[in-house]
Design a protein around this motif. Sequence first.
Motif, PDB file in Angstrom:
ATOM      1  N   PHE A 144       0.873  -1.179   0.000  1.00 41.98           N
ATOM      2  CA  PHE A 144       0.000   0.000   0.000  1.00 41.98           C
ATOM      3  C   PHE A 144       0.906   1.223   0.000  1.00 41.98           C
ATOM      4  O   PHE A 144       1.594   1.493   0.990  1.00 41.98           O
ATOM      5  CB  PHE A 144      -0.918  -0.001   1.228  1.00 41.98           C
ATOM      6  N   GLY A 172      -2.065   6.878   5.915  1.00 39.52           N
ATOM      7  CA  GLY A 172      -3.099   6.891   6.945  1.00 39.52           C
ATOM      8  C   GLY A 172      -4.420   6.280   6.477  1.00 39.52           C
ATOM      9  O   GLY A 172      -5.304   5.997   7.279  1.00 39.52           O
ATOM     10  N   ARG A 173      -4.573   6.096   5.177  1.00 45.37           N
ATOM     11  CA  ARG A 173      -5.777   5.489   4.640  1.00 45.37           C
ATOM     12  C   ARG A 173      -5.787   3.974   4.873  1.00 45.37           C
ATOM     13  O   ARG A 173      -6.822   3.334   4.775  1.00 45.37           O
ATOM     14  CB  ARG A 173      -5.888   5.799   3.130  1.00 45.37           C
ATOM     15  N   VAL A 174      -4.615   3.411   5.149  1.00 50.24           N
ATOM     16  CA  VAL A 174      -4.517   1.953   5.268  1.00 50.24           C
ATOM     17  C   VAL A 174      -5.225   1.484   6.535  1.00 50.24           C
ATOM     18  O   VAL A 174      -4.903   1.890   7.640  1.00 50.24           O
ATOM     19  CB  VAL A 174      -3.044   1.482   5.266  1.00 50.24           C
ATOM     20  N   ASP A 175      -6.206   0.655   6.344  1.00 47.76           N
ATOM     21  CA  ASP A 175      -7.043   0.133   7.397  1.00 47.76           C
ATOM     22  C   ASP A 175      -6.445  -1.210   7.827  1.00 47.76           C
ATOM     23  O   ASP A 175      -5.991  -1.971   6.968  1.00 47.76           O
ATOM     24  CB  ASP A 175      -8.450  -0.073   6.790  1.00 47.76           C
ATOM     25  N   ALA A 213      -7.912  -3.687   8.389  1.00 47.47           N
ATOM     26  CA  ALA A 213      -8.677  -4.699   7.651  1.00 47.47           C
ATOM     27  C   ALA A 213      -8.045  -5.000   6.290  1.00 47.47           C
ATOM     28  O   ALA A 213      -8.143  -6.129   5.794  1.00 47.47           O
ATOM     29  CB  ALA A 213     -10.113  -4.231   7.464  1.00 47.47           C
ATOM     30  N   PHE A 214      -7.384  -3.980   5.682  1.00 50.33           N
ATOM     31  CA  PHE A 214      -6.717  -4.224   4.387  1.00 50.33           C
ATOM     32  C   PHE A 214      -5.598  -5.250   4.568  1.00 50.33           C
ATOM     33  O   PHE A 214      -5.408  -6.148   3.747  1.00 50.33           O
ATOM     34  CB  PHE A 214      -6.084  -2.942   3.830  1.00 50.33           C
ATOM     35  N   ARG A 263      -7.054  -8.706   5.393  1.00 52.29           N
ATOM     36  CA  ARG A 263      -7.645  -9.300   4.195  1.00 52.29           C
ATOM     37  C   ARG A 263      -6.558  -9.847   3.282  1.00 52.29           C
ATOM     38  O   ARG A 263      -6.699 -10.927   2.708  1.00 52.29           O
ATOM     39  CB  ARG A 263      -8.459  -8.228   3.464  1.00 52.29           C
ATOM     40  N   TYR A 307      -0.348   8.075  12.048  1.00 51.69           N
ATOM     41  CA  TYR A 307      -1.390   7.090  12.326  1.00 51.69           C
ATOM     42  C   TYR A 307      -1.027   5.745  11.699  1.00 51.69           C
ATOM     43  O   TYR A 307      -1.287   4.691  12.273  1.00 51.69           O
ATOM     44  CB  TYR A 307      -2.739   7.567  11.789  1.00 51.69           C
ATOM     45  N   VAL A 338      -0.999   2.022  13.285  1.00 53.17           N
ATOM     46  CA  VAL A 338      -1.725   0.922  12.660  1.00 53.17           C
ATOM     47  C   VAL A 338      -0.785  -0.254  12.411  1.00 53.17           C
ATOM     48  O   VAL A 338      -1.117  -1.408  12.678  1.00 53.17           O
ATOM     49  CB  VAL A 338      -2.398   1.381  11.337  1.00 53.17           C
ATOM     50  N   LYS A 387     -10.863  -0.510  16.493  1.00 51.10           N
ATOM     51  CA  LYS A 387     -10.821   0.905  16.093  1.00 51.10           C
ATOM     52  C   LYS A 387     -11.334   1.806  17.217  1.00 51.10           C
ATOM     53  O   LYS A 387     -10.753   2.856  17.506  1.00 51.10           O
ATOM     54  CB  LYS A 387     -11.661   1.122  14.831  1.00 51.10           C
TER      55      LYS A 387
END
Lengths: 263, 1038
Positions: free
Chosen positions: A14, A47-50, A52-53, A56, A84, A88, A162
């Motif tokens: 990512f 920071g967009r990386v969740d 959950a990504f 998954r 952030y 994470v 979260k």
Amino acid sequence: MVARRDFEPKIIGFLCNWCCYAGADLAGVSRYQYPPNIRVIRVPCSGRVDPAFILRSFSNGVDGVFMGGCHLGDCHYITQGNYYALSVMHLTKKLLEQVGVNPKRLRLEWVSASEGNRFAQVMIDLTGQIKELGPLGVGEGIDANRLKLKLEAVTRLVPYIKILERKRLRVRFETTEEYDRYFAGDEFKKLFRDLIADKLRTEEIMLLLREKPMSVEEVSEALAISPSEASSYLNHSARQGIVRFDEAQKRFVLADVKEQVLS
Amino acid sequence: MAKEPIKEQSNNPVKSNIGDVMVVGGGISGIQASLDMANMGFKVYLIEKSPALGGKMAQLDKTFPTNDCSMCIESPKFNEASRHPNIEIMTLTEVERVEGEAGDFKVTLINKPRYILENKCTGCGVCAEYCPVRVPDKYNQELSNSKCIHVYFPQATPLKSYIEPDKCLFLQNKKCQICVGVCEKNAIDLYQKPEKIEIEVGAIVLAPGYQVFDPGLRNDYGYGKFENVITSLDFERMLCSTGPHEGEIKRPSDGKHPKKIAWIQCVGSRQVIPGGNSYCSAVCCTYTQKQVILAKDHDTDIEAAVFHNDIRSFGKDFERFYQRTESLPGVRFIRSYVSVGKELPKSKNVTIKYSTTDDGVKEEEFDMVVLSVGLNPPENVDELAEKFGIELNSHSFCQTGPVNSIETSRPGVFVSGAFQGPVDIPESVMTASGAGALVGQLLARRRGKLARKKAYPLERDVSGEELKIGVFVCACGANIGRVVDVPAVVEYASTLPGVVHAQQSLFACSTENAQQIADHIREKGLNRVVVAACTPRTHEPTFRETLREGGINQYFFDMANIREHCSWVHSTEHEDATEKAKDIVRMSVARASRLEPLEEFELPVDKRGLVVGGGLAGMTSALSLANQGFEVFLVEKDSELGGIARRLRYTLEGMDVQAYLADIASKVYKNPLIHKMTDSTITETSGYVGNFTTKVKTGEMVREIQHGISIIATGASEYKPTEYLYGQDDRVLTLLELEERIAKKEQKVTNAQSVVMIQCVGCRQKDRNYCARVCCSQAVKNALKLKEINPQTDVYIIYRDMRTYGFREDYYREAADKEVKFIRYEPDDKPQVEVVEEGGKRILRVTATDDIMGKKIALDADLLALAAAVIPSASSKEVSRLFKVPLNPDGFLQEAHVKLRPVDTAGDGVFLCGIAHYPKHISETVSQALAAAARAAEILSNKSVIAQGSICEVKESECIGCGACEAVCKYGAVQLQKKEKGKKAVVNPVLCKGCGLCNAKCPTQAIALKHFTDDEIFAQIDAAVKAPAKAPELVETR
């Protein structure tokens, strides 16, 4: 752990649009060569990386996940998402460790738009490292089905994590070293154990029981934990009304209640 | 559906011969000038005498110092220009006559016949296949052949064939009409005649470029006699995948791959002999280094020798580029004059004679010799000057002003690019934008009057349609095709769920291919488009526009990066790279399947500008903006305007700097549109392009100002030396201090018998690994001044490389003629400075090794001047943080793109200029400041800017009002508001910058970043490892 020469790891990366992706572009423009294992997903900011990504990706069987962002202080956005991202990464590593995945399979690096050579070097290192770890699960010596179940369990906890992260685990330091120290420290370990580890175990048990009723011994075997530990979790869950002991089958079964992961 | 050219279809142009500006020359400089002015709202006629846009840049393989692919960065500009509603491109057209005056010119043009009906030709190339006449291919430096009828080059704009009349059998002898017969479009008209066109414009920008020095005239170094002696432009074409041998380096005599290549520098440059040019061509040192790197990329075994004089790595990042080249194995840089010996009869190898201090005279054999030819004025320059009524300088380049190198001797006629003198691409782009600013000033009142807005076809509503994905896989010449099996990727793509069309493109970015994509969208009803080519960071905007032209939402587009992230980084792993390319395409298709149409909206622009820094650059920008009719806030931290230029007294060319500075400062003070804020600093800046808010602190008072753009011109500082007894002996000065004392006519200076200067103090070293660009010229300037005051003064300049690039070379020569002594030193043998007591006097003694004599010499100096580096200003880090403009490794502000966006920054609406960007001379600073003003004016000229569609939105039913999103959004774009069902997050779309942090923090997936939704990213993750079994439904499932 044996490195297999013929093993070509699958890696998902990512990359933030402004720095690392641009750095990867520059590696191309400069023709720096690196192994062809990574599959890149462009995100606006690390920071967009969740979490959950990442989970998954591992659930899909990839052998490594890479996160690439701007150096601290260089984030394109004033939200400074890369700080952030750092949290994470640490938190997800801990989750991975908890479910038996080698946390080294997740790596975060800062690569600026002008560091094409660095991007290539990171890719060379990363690919080598994941190769040494071996295929996901095989390297860890964990059964594929069990890994799948555990990853699913932890994925289901993401919303809870979260909320928890914001309330109890959010930290802000200036350097990566400080983050390293905090997430390796006792304070975090305790919080993790108290707030997440138990929850995760319960979640795993629920997933097991969803498939079929099980005895204490069967649960202990499926999760590779001691019978007393299994028994304690089962009894605890029974008290919470999540599971119940079915006398007829002499097995634990899922209680007929709505699953409340957010509780 | 009719296949009309888009421009006519959507714009319905009014046929008129009245415009605002005529740009003469369609190279990169002319294109940039046209685009800038067109964006400001001027109607531009872009005149090019060849059959296609592009100029010399289109012939280059790569560009230094990033080795970016030249065509890849230039061709999107062709596309942009050809699609721009305010630009009328006229190729094969030359100017015959110019009448009138500034504001009211009448230009008579001659449009030469193409023998092709442009509105019918598709550029398919069938005519060229059948044409029986082979002609040397000019685009490929005549190293290979093309046909008499052909398209100029693969990415040509317009992509239309043309006929070379003097070779055509029909046009010469009425013998052949094969092409007419094979053209299905009936696009060939062999009876076309030249056409005379009169056009009225208010201003003219001359951008005719340059021609390369022709070593054939004097058979320099055996060129024209020995087959394996070629020019650097020939070599450039050989390197290129669209070149004569598809990117293979082959020597002309036998087509073998040369293993040992020599480059000879300064061919036609720095020569005072007849037929040579006395000036330095400024670009050859670095382009040669580029060619060496690329040659080694092609074949690591190549041995390279570069015979050079001074290495002039004076530009941003050039020094590192030189080091990179020099450190490659098998590369030698040899400082020596050379002569070519002989051609060996059997091998056709060429020998070169040279001498070094260590080895004396040697003769060495090479497989091939590349002459690094310089830049000459454009063809027929005298005629050109006469037509336009402008004066030329002594080198037959355009005569420009001493400060403003964009003004010619004729008001209303401006000059940009290499017709000013030898310059590189960024300089050509800067002066092009700068010309835009001057035109904007001249024609401020008519701005927008003739402008047209681009109209797009109505957007098709695709909801309810089944997925129809089109995949276009680009070979990028050979950039991708040489590594990745493109046909295999195309075939694979066509099997993916949802894909109804897959094809290969030679250059996906060509205007022609864009047209094809648009056609396919309409004809095949495509509702998603994937282009597998290069990086979306440069090309996504182009393709999004193509989708708009095809009539679907532009966000239905995804780009699969199989070049930067694949073919270029796995260049020897054909199979793996092909597999990877397939995976990347599969991920892209999966993502495309889930893309949703997004709306962009217009944001009003605050038509005021902020200029930070009141030095020469800042004042120039501010004044230009004001003269174009915009209000400007000019913030200066000192109490006085002028910046570091206040310490300069005269230029190399003899201009009085203080007089000029006083003049411009008074204009700034008098201009009612400029709000001067001295003794002021910026404490905070926020907002976005068109709408910035900045806090300016003056003393204790803080004022908040609103503005639409920011220009950063915060300058740089002079390095304070710690070496060579500076600060310990008052005879040791910096060059700037010397200049001040010369100007004051201090006796110590005027009476000095011996003045020594040491160059490269504080830079070109480990911790400051760059050349400060101006010091060599400064040294020569002061040396000449000292000689003017007292011809008997002994002046010594101890240097590493004299970097008096361009016309400054003349002054270097003048200094040498006036007996200024130049002594070269090596970095590992720096001059020594000491004070010795002799005869009761304290003598300042400089000891250096004279590399020609090979022995130490001692110079007793009355004054020692140190060429102290220009270093980033102390505030640069703070400025970088405030305005989000990154710094380069040396601490100077980083532009958005080294070559083509030299005054833009990473942030929209934030521009930079002056020495905050990199050290530069006054005229260069002025050009760059004008360029920044032009780029800023492009925004300020418009009522609104378009806000992107990739922002966050809230699905209210999912929102639990936890506030996680609000807590992380520093933009203040997300706020909790009371709604019927409790608190819910609400997004202010104007403030949202689309980082997606809130999305990652939301526990219920209620807030989503559009275009990067969880759903879209999960689709990519899933597709990274396996192909989905069937096409996903288009129903919103989140």
